[in-house]
Design a protein around this motif. Structure first.
Motif, PDB file in Angstrom:
ATOM      1  N   GLU A 106     -13.933   0.801   3.818  1.00  0.00           N
ATOM      2  CA  GLU A 106     -14.608  -0.465   3.538  1.00  0.00           C
ATOM      3  C   GLU A 106     -14.841  -1.283   4.812  1.00  0.00           C
ATOM      4  O   GLU A 106     -15.717  -2.135   4.856  1.00  0.00           O
ATOM      5  N   HIS A 107     -14.027  -1.016   5.832  1.00  0.00           N
ATOM      6  CA  HIS A 107     -14.159  -1.718   7.106  1.00  0.00           C
ATOM      7  C   HIS A 107     -14.861  -0.853   8.163  1.00  0.00           C
ATOM      8  O   HIS A 107     -14.800  -1.135   9.352  1.00  0.00           O
ATOM      9  N   GLY A 108     -15.492   0.225   7.712  1.00  0.00           N
ATOM     10  CA  GLY A 108     -16.305   1.039   8.606  1.00  0.00           C
ATOM     11  C   GLY A 108     -15.609   2.209   9.264  1.00  0.00           C
ATOM     12  O   GLY A 108     -16.201   2.894  10.085  1.00  0.00           O
ATOM     13  N   LEU A 109     -14.361   2.463   8.928  1.00  0.00           N
ATOM     14  CA  LEU A 109     -13.627   3.579   9.521  1.00  0.00           C
ATOM     15  C   LEU A 109     -13.458   4.677   8.484  1.00  0.00           C
ATOM     16  O   LEU A 109     -12.614   4.583   7.599  1.00  0.00           O
ATOM     17  N   LYS A 110     -14.291   5.691   8.582  1.00  0.00           N
ATOM     18  CA  LYS A 110     -14.224   6.814   7.648  1.00  0.00           C
ATOM     19  C   LYS A 110     -13.346   7.897   8.255  1.00  0.00           C
ATOM     20  O   LYS A 110     -13.656   8.436   9.320  1.00  0.00           O
ATOM     21  N   ILE A 111     -12.241   8.194   7.582  1.00  0.00           N
ATOM     22  CA  ILE A 111     -11.270   9.172   8.080  1.00  0.00           C
ATOM     23  C   ILE A 111     -11.219  10.337   7.106  1.00  0.00           C
ATOM     24  O   ILE A 111     -11.137  10.137   5.891  1.00  0.00           O
ATOM     25  N   ILE A 167      -7.290  -0.329  11.859  1.00  0.00           N
ATOM     26  CA  ILE A 167      -6.061  -0.208  11.062  1.00  0.00           C
ATOM     27  C   ILE A 167      -5.276  -1.517  11.112  1.00  0.00           C
ATOM     28  O   ILE A 167      -4.809  -2.016  10.081  1.00  0.00           O
ATOM     29  N   CYS A 168      -5.148  -2.096  12.304  1.00  0.00           N
ATOM     30  CA  CYS A 168      -4.438  -3.375  12.442  1.00  0.00           C
ATOM     31  C   CYS A 168      -5.136  -4.493  11.665  1.00  0.00           C
ATOM     32  O   CYS A 168      -4.482  -5.317  11.030  1.00  0.00           O
ATOM     33  N   ALA A 169      -6.475  -4.501  11.703  1.00  0.00           N
ATOM     34  CA  ALA A 169      -7.223  -5.534  10.982  1.00  0.00           C
ATOM     35  C   ALA A 169      -7.041  -5.390   9.477  1.00  0.00           C
ATOM     36  O   ALA A 169      -6.845  -6.377   8.768  1.00  0.00           O
ATOM     37  N   VAL A 170      -7.089  -4.166   8.972  1.00  0.00           N
ATOM     38  CA  VAL A 170      -6.942  -3.932   7.528  1.00  0.00           C
ATOM     39  C   VAL A 170      -5.536  -4.295   7.060  1.00  0.00           C
ATOM     40  O   VAL A 170      -5.362  -4.921   6.005  1.00  0.00           O
ATOM     41  N   LEU A 171      -4.533  -3.926   7.850  1.00  0.00           N
ATOM     42  CA  LEU A 171      -3.146  -4.209   7.451  1.00  0.00           C
ATOM     43  C   LEU A 171      -2.718  -5.625   7.809  1.00  0.00           C
ATOM     44  O   LEU A 171      -1.697  -6.100   7.323  1.00  0.00           O
ATOM     45  N   GLY A 172      -3.475  -6.279   8.658  1.00  0.00           N
ATOM     46  CA  GLY A 172      -3.098  -7.626   9.082  1.00  0.00           C
ATOM     47  C   GLY A 172      -1.835  -7.608   9.920  1.00  0.00           C
ATOM     48  O   GLY A 172      -0.936  -8.422   9.741  1.00  0.00           O
ATOM     49  N   SER A 231      -3.126  11.958  18.680  1.00  0.00           N
ATOM     50  CA  SER A 231      -3.907  10.935  19.374  1.00  0.00           C
ATOM     51  C   SER A 231      -4.562  10.026  18.353  1.00  0.00           C
ATOM     52  O   SER A 231      -4.714  10.388  17.189  1.00  0.00           O
ATOM     53  N   ILE A 232      -4.919   8.838  18.822  1.00  0.00           N
ATOM     54  CA  ILE A 232      -5.650   7.902  17.979  1.00  0.00           C
ATOM     55  C   ILE A 232      -6.532   7.056  18.888  1.00  0.00           C
ATOM     56  O   ILE A 232      -6.102   6.631  19.962  1.00  0.00           O
ATOM     57  N   LYS A 233      -7.755   6.856  18.480  1.00  0.00           N
ATOM     58  CA  LYS A 233      -8.683   6.053  19.266  1.00  0.00           C
ATOM     59  C   LYS A 233      -8.295   4.582  19.155  1.00  0.00           C
ATOM     60  O   LYS A 233      -7.841   4.125  18.103  1.00  0.00           O
ATOM     61  N   LEU A 234      -8.488   3.859  20.238  1.00  0.00           N
ATOM     62  CA  LEU A 234      -8.160   2.437  20.229  1.00  0.00           C
ATOM     63  C   LEU A 234      -9.004   1.672  19.217  1.00  0.00           C
ATOM     64  O   LEU A 234      -8.517   0.739  18.577  1.00  0.00           O
ATOM     65  N   ASP A 235     -10.267   2.069  19.053  1.00  0.00           N
ATOM     66  CA  ASP A 235     -11.115   1.409  18.057  1.00  0.00           C
ATOM     67  C   ASP A 235     -10.561   1.628  16.650  1.00  0.00           C
ATOM     68  O   ASP A 235     -10.568   0.718  15.819  1.00  0.00           O
ATOM     69  N   ILE A 255       0.876  -1.180   0.000  1.00  0.00           N
ATOM     70  CA  ILE A 255       0.000   0.000   0.000  1.00  0.00           C
ATOM     71  C   ILE A 255       0.906   1.219   0.000  1.00  0.00           C
ATOM     72  O   ILE A 255       1.604   1.491   0.981  1.00  0.00           O
ATOM     73  N   TRP A 256       0.907   1.962  -1.093  1.00  0.00           N
ATOM     74  CA  TRP A 256       1.855   3.058  -1.261  1.00  0.00           C
ATOM     75  C   TRP A 256       1.220   4.431  -1.162  1.00  0.00           C
ATOM     76  O   TRP A 256       1.925   5.434  -1.087  1.00  0.00           O
ATOM     77  N   LYS A 257      -0.101   4.499  -1.182  1.00  0.00           N
ATOM     78  CA  LYS A 257      -0.781   5.789  -1.142  1.00  0.00           C
ATOM     79  C   LYS A 257      -1.738   5.852   0.040  1.00  0.00           C
ATOM     80  O   LYS A 257      -2.439   4.884   0.338  1.00  0.00           O
ATOM     81  N   ALA A 258      -1.776   7.033   0.664  1.00  0.00           N
ATOM     82  CA  ALA A 258      -2.683   7.234   1.784  1.00  0.00           C
ATOM     83  C   ALA A 258      -4.138   7.067   1.344  1.00  0.00           C
ATOM     84  O   ALA A 258      -4.960   6.511   2.087  1.00  0.00           O
ATOM     85  N   SER A 259      -4.439   7.506   0.145  1.00  0.00           N
ATOM     86  CA  SER A 259      -5.820   7.399  -0.341  1.00  0.00           C
ATOM     87  C   SER A 259      -6.254   5.939  -0.490  1.00  0.00           C
ATOM     88  O   SER A 259      -7.415   5.599  -0.261  1.00  0.00           O
ATOM     89  N   GLU A 260      -5.320   5.082  -0.856  1.00  0.00           N
ATOM     90  CA  GLU A 260      -5.633   3.656  -0.986  1.00  0.00           C
ATOM     91  C   GLU A 260      -5.957   3.055   0.389  1.00  0.00           C
ATOM     92  O   GLU A 260      -6.947   2.330   0.553  1.00  0.00           O
ATOM     93  N   LEU A 261      -5.154   3.396   1.392  1.00  0.00           N
ATOM     94  CA  LEU A 261      -5.417   2.907   2.741  1.00  0.00           C
ATOM     95  C   LEU A 261      -6.708   3.513   3.279  1.00  0.00           C
ATOM     96  O   LEU A 261      -7.505   2.820   3.923  1.00  0.00           O
ATOM     97  N   GLN A 262      -6.954   4.768   2.978  1.00  0.00           N
ATOM     98  CA  GLN A 262      -8.174   5.441   3.422  1.00  0.00           C
ATOM     99  C   GLN A 262      -9.409   4.728   2.876  1.00  0.00           C
ATOM    100  O   GLN A 262     -10.382   4.502   3.575  1.00  0.00           O
ATOM    101  N   ARG A 263      -9.352   4.322   1.605  1.00  0.00           N
ATOM    102  CA  ARG A 263     -10.453   3.588   0.987  1.00  0.00           C
ATOM    103  C   ARG A 263     -10.649   2.236   1.666  1.00  0.00           C
ATOM    104  O   ARG A 263     -11.773   1.820   1.971  1.00  0.00           O
TER     105      ARG A 263
END
Length: 108
Positions: free
Chosen positions: A26-31, A55-60, A46-50, A14-22
């Motif tokens: 898809e997993h319910g986290l709209k940033i 992010i961890c689930a999407v990146l594995g 800061s970052i919320k634990l949820d 994953i090389w682009k922020a927009s790709e990760l954002q998309r």
């Protein structure tokens, strides 16, 4: 702590922020674009634990890949508090608090 999102994403192709954002959306986290920019390029304040969980689930990956401890950057503030706690715990003489402005405390 050092924020390592960009490298963790790159390790997964994953090389682009927009790709990760998309992918996150898809997993319910709209940033928002602004927040995504902060997550991607810097150290977020800061970052919320949820959100971190998604992010961890999407990146594995695990949190340990995103947050790298840097214990060398931690400094110790020595204001005498540690000594008071140690004396109280060790059964030493009782600790009597003192005001910082040198005024006496009211009678007990």
């Amino acid at each position: 702590m050092r924020w390592n999102l960009r490298l963790a994403a790159a390790n997964r192709g994953i090389w682009k922020a927009s790709e990760l954002q998309r992918m996150l959306a898809e997993h319910g986290l709209k940033i928002s674009a602004g927040k995504m920019s902060g997550l991607w390029s810097g150290e977020p304040a800061s970052i919320k634990l949820d959100d971190l969980n998604v992010i961890c689930a999407v990146l594995g990956c695990g949190v340990e890949e995103l947050l790298i401890p840097e214990p060398g950057k931690v400094r110790r503030v020595d204001d005498g508090q540690d000594k008071q706690v140690t004396a109280a715990v060790s059964g030493g003489p009782p600790v009597v608090p003192k005001r910082k402005d040198s005024r006496s405390l009211p009678p007990a």
